[in-house]
Design a protein around this motif. Sequence first.
Motif, mmCIF file in Angstrom:
data_model
loop_
_atom_site.group_PDB
_atom_site.id
_atom_site.type_symbol
_atom_site.label_atom_id
_atom_site.label_comp_id
_atom_site.label_asym_id
_atom_site.label_seq_id
_atom_site.Cartn_x
_atom_site.Cartn_y
_atom_site.Cartn_z
ATOM 1 N N MET A 8 0.832 -1.212 0.000
ATOM 2 C CA MET A 8 0.000 0.000 0.000
ATOM 3 C C MET A 8 0.862 1.256 0.000
ATOM 4 O O MET A 8 0.595 2.202 -0.747
ATOM 5 N N ARG A 9 1.899 1.231 0.826
ATOM 6 C CA ARG A 9 2.793 2.390 0.890
ATOM 7 C C ARG A 9 3.456 2.616 -0.465
ATOM 8 O O ARG A 9 3.555 3.741 -0.952
ATOM 9 N N PHE A 10 3.843 1.516 -1.079
ATOM 10 C CA PHE A 10 4.489 1.597 -2.390
ATOM 11 C C PHE A 10 3.504 2.143 -3.437
ATOM 12 O O PHE A 10 3.860 3.016 -4.235
ATOM 13 N N GLU A 11 2.284 1.635 -3.402
ATOM 14 C CA GLU A 11 1.279 2.093 -4.365
ATOM 15 C C GLU A 11 0.980 3.583 -4.175
ATOM 16 O O GLU A 11 0.853 4.333 -5.133
ATOM 17 N N TYR A 12 0.887 3.980 -2.917
ATOM 18 C CA TYR A 12 0.619 5.398 -2.642
ATOM 19 C C TYR A 12 1.742 6.277 -3.174
ATOM 20 O O TYR A 12 1.505 7.316 -3.790
ATOM 21 N N SER A 13 2.973 5.831 -2.933
ATOM 22 C CA SER A 13 4.100 6.650 -3.403
ATOM 23 C C SER A 13 4.110 6.720 -4.932
ATOM 24 O O SER A 13 4.545 7.709 -5.505
ATOM 25 N N ARG A 14 3.619 5.666 -5.584
ATOM 26 C CA ARG A 14 3.578 5.653 -7.054
ATOM 27 C C ARG A 14 2.493 6.573 -7.596
ATOM 28 O O ARG A 14 2.653 7.189 -8.643
ATOM 29 N N ILE A 15 1.347 6.611 -6.909
ATOM 30 C CA ILE A 15 0.230 7.390 -7.464
ATOM 31 C C ILE A 15 0.284 8.858 -7.050
ATOM 32 O O ILE A 15 -0.546 9.640 -7.484
ATOM 33 N N MET A 16 1.230 9.193 -6.224
ATOM 34 C CA MET A 16 1.349 10.603 -5.833
ATOM 35 C C MET A 16 2.049 11.397 -6.938
ATOM 36 O O MET A 16 3.117 11.982 -6.737
ATOM 37 N N THR A 17 1.474 11.342 -8.103
ATOM 38 C CA THR A 17 2.009 12.108 -9.225
ATOM 39 C C THR A 17 1.048 13.264 -9.508
ATOM 40 O O THR A 17 -0.120 13.234 -9.074
ATOM 41 N N THR A 18 1.524 14.244 -10.242
ATOM 42 C CA THR A 18 0.680 15.398 -10.552
ATOM 43 C C THR A 18 -0.589 14.953 -11.271
ATOM 44 O O THR A 18 -1.695 15.419 -10.964
ATOM 45 N N GLY A 19 -0.432 14.040 -12.220
ATOM 46 C CA GLY A 19 -1.576 13.570 -13.001
ATOM 47 C C GLY A 19 -2.634 12.905 -12.141
ATOM 48 O O GLY A 19 -3.831 13.206 -12.247
ATOM 49 N N ARG A 20 -2.172 12.000 -11.271
ATOM 50 C CA ARG A 20 -3.136 11.270 -10.444
ATOM 51 C C ARG A 20 -3.769 12.175 -9.396
ATOM 52 O O ARG A 20 -4.952 12.034 -9.083
#
Lengths: 263, 322
Positions: A8-20
Motif C-alpha cells: 500500500m505504501r508503495f502504491e501510494y508513493s507511485r500514485i502521488m504524481t501530478t496527473g493522479r
Amino acid sequence: MSVLFATMRFEYSRIMTTGRITWWFVLAGFPILIAGLIRVFPLANASADFDSHFFWSVAIYLLVPCITCAMGVLLSTGPAIATELEQRSWVYLATRPNGIFWLLLGKYVVAVAWASTAAIAGLTIALVFTGLETVLQIWIGMAALSVFSSISYAAVFLLVGAIAPQRAMLFCVMWTAGVEGFISFIPAIINRVTVQYRLRALFVDWVQPGDEVRDNPLFAQSLAEGPWPVQVLWLVALTSIFLATAQVIAHRREFTAAAESDV
Amino acid sequence: MSESFTEPPLIQFESVTKLYGNVLGVNDISLTLPQGAYGLLGPNGAGKSTLLNLLIGQLIPTRGTVHVLGQNPRHNPDLMRRIGFCPSFEGLYSSMTGLNWVTFLLELHGVKRCQARECATHCMNLVGMRDGMNRPIAAYSRGMRQRTKIAQAIAHDPQLLILDEPLSGLDPIGRAEMTEVLRNRIASGGSIILASHVLHEIEAVTDSFLLISGGRLLASGTADEVHKLLFDLPVEVQISCNDPQQLAGLIMSQGLADSVCLSRSPSGAELLRVATRRAAGFSAELPKWIAEHGLRVDEMKTADDSLQTLFNSLMKIHRGEL
C-alpha cells in the motif's frame, strides 16, 4: 500484514504524481460542479410540490456513490494488471513469495481509499449546494454508501481487469453499462448479483429519500428486499467472490515476462 | 554432467516442451543439472527466455515437468524465496528511486522495512549505485538500470540467481564490476544460470554452459566436454599466403581436405579456408608444400578453444551442415 502495508505504501508513493492528484480533484469536483450548476440554474419545470429532499437525495446518490466512486476505482483497479504487464514490471512481483496476491490486494485497498476519499470530499461540498436541513443524515448515509460502492466496484473491476487485461478499461465500462446500468434493473434473479441492486436498497434504507422511490415503477421492481444488514452481507459476499476470483485468475494465467518477440 | 546428488538438482527438465499456439518455444528438453553456475547460450529467438520463464514458474510447460531445487516452480512461494531473477527487459518504475524499489521488493519477502532498507542500501552499494540510489529511476542511464536490476535480484540473498542478459547496456567497467559480483556469489556457493548470446560474457563467469537453438538443447557441459564431442568434426584452418590458388590445388590433390574455400578478408587479401578431418596429416604435409613450391604463408589460424568456435560448430551440426 506488513507486506500488505508495504504494498500500500508503495502504491501510494507511485500514485502521488501530478496527473493522479489532478484526477483526484477532478473526481471530487465532479459532484460539486453538477450540484453547483443545478443550484445556479434551477429546474425550469419544477412544480409547486417539488420535493427537494427526494430530488437532491437521488441526484447526490447518482453523482457520488454511483458515478464518482465507480469512476474512481475504475481508473485504478481496472488496469491494475494491465499496467504492470505493459510496463513489464509484473515479473519482478511475480517472482516474490505471493507477490501477485499482495500486489492486487494492495492496489485494491489503495484504489478504494483513493476513490472513497475523493467521493466523500466531493459529497461534503456538494451537499452545501442542496440547501437541505437533513444534510447530516444524507452525508452519513452517502458517505457509507460511497465506501461500500468503492469496495464493491473495485472488486468488480479488478475481476474484469484480470479476465481481460488487454482491454480492461473498455470491458469495465461495458460491464458498468450492461450489468450495473441495465441488468440491475431487470426484475429477475440475475439482478440480485449486481452491486447496484444492493446499493439502491441501502440508499433507500439509509438516506430515506421518500416514498417516491418505492412508488416509482422503475425502482419498485428493482429494490432488494430485506433489512440493511442483509444487503451489506450480500455486498461483502459479492466483493469477496469477485476478489477471490480475480486472484485465482491472476495466479492461474500465464502472464509471460518475455515480450512476444522474445522466445 | 551425470552424477549422484545428495541435494536436489538445481534444475530438472523432463521432456519439456512449450508451445505458444503453433510456435515452438522449447522442444523436448530433458536435463538435470547439479548446483553450480551455468551459462545459457543461444542466438536471439533460441528459446532462452522461454526456458527461464519456465524456471521461474511464469510459464507452464505444454508437456513435461520442470523442477527447480527439487520443487515445481509454479505458484511456489517457498521456492520464490530462494530464487533471484533479473529479466532482460527493464520494467522499472521510473518515478521511484532505485533504493525504494529494491527496498519494496525486499519487503515483499516479508523483511521488515528498516532491515529491508539497510539490506537494499548494501546491495545498491555492491552493484556500484552508491551515488545514484536516491535518484528517480527515470534519471538513470541504461547501465545504472541494469545495476539496479541486478541489485533487486541478489538483495534477498537467493540460493539460485537466474539472469537474462545481465550485462547488456553496461560499459566495460560496469561489465567487469558486475562479473566480479557474480563470481563472488559463485565463490560463496551460490548457483547461477546466466543467459546470454554473447559468449565472452558467459566465459568470464563460468565454463559450464548449455547451448540451445530453435528451442532444442544442442549441448551441455564444460567447453572441454563439448570439445570431446566434436573431435570427429572437421577442423577449419584459415591460411593467408601469396598464392592461395596453388595451395588449394595442392591440398585437394592430396585428398587431405573435406572442403576448400577461397575468400577475401576485409582488407582485400585472399584467404584460403580448409576444412579437414585429418588435421594431423594436414599439419605434417603443409610445411613440405610450402618449402617445395616456394609459397609464403603470412598467417595461419586454426579453430581455437573459445566458446565461439564450439557454438559455430554446434550450430552447423544443428542445421545439418556438418
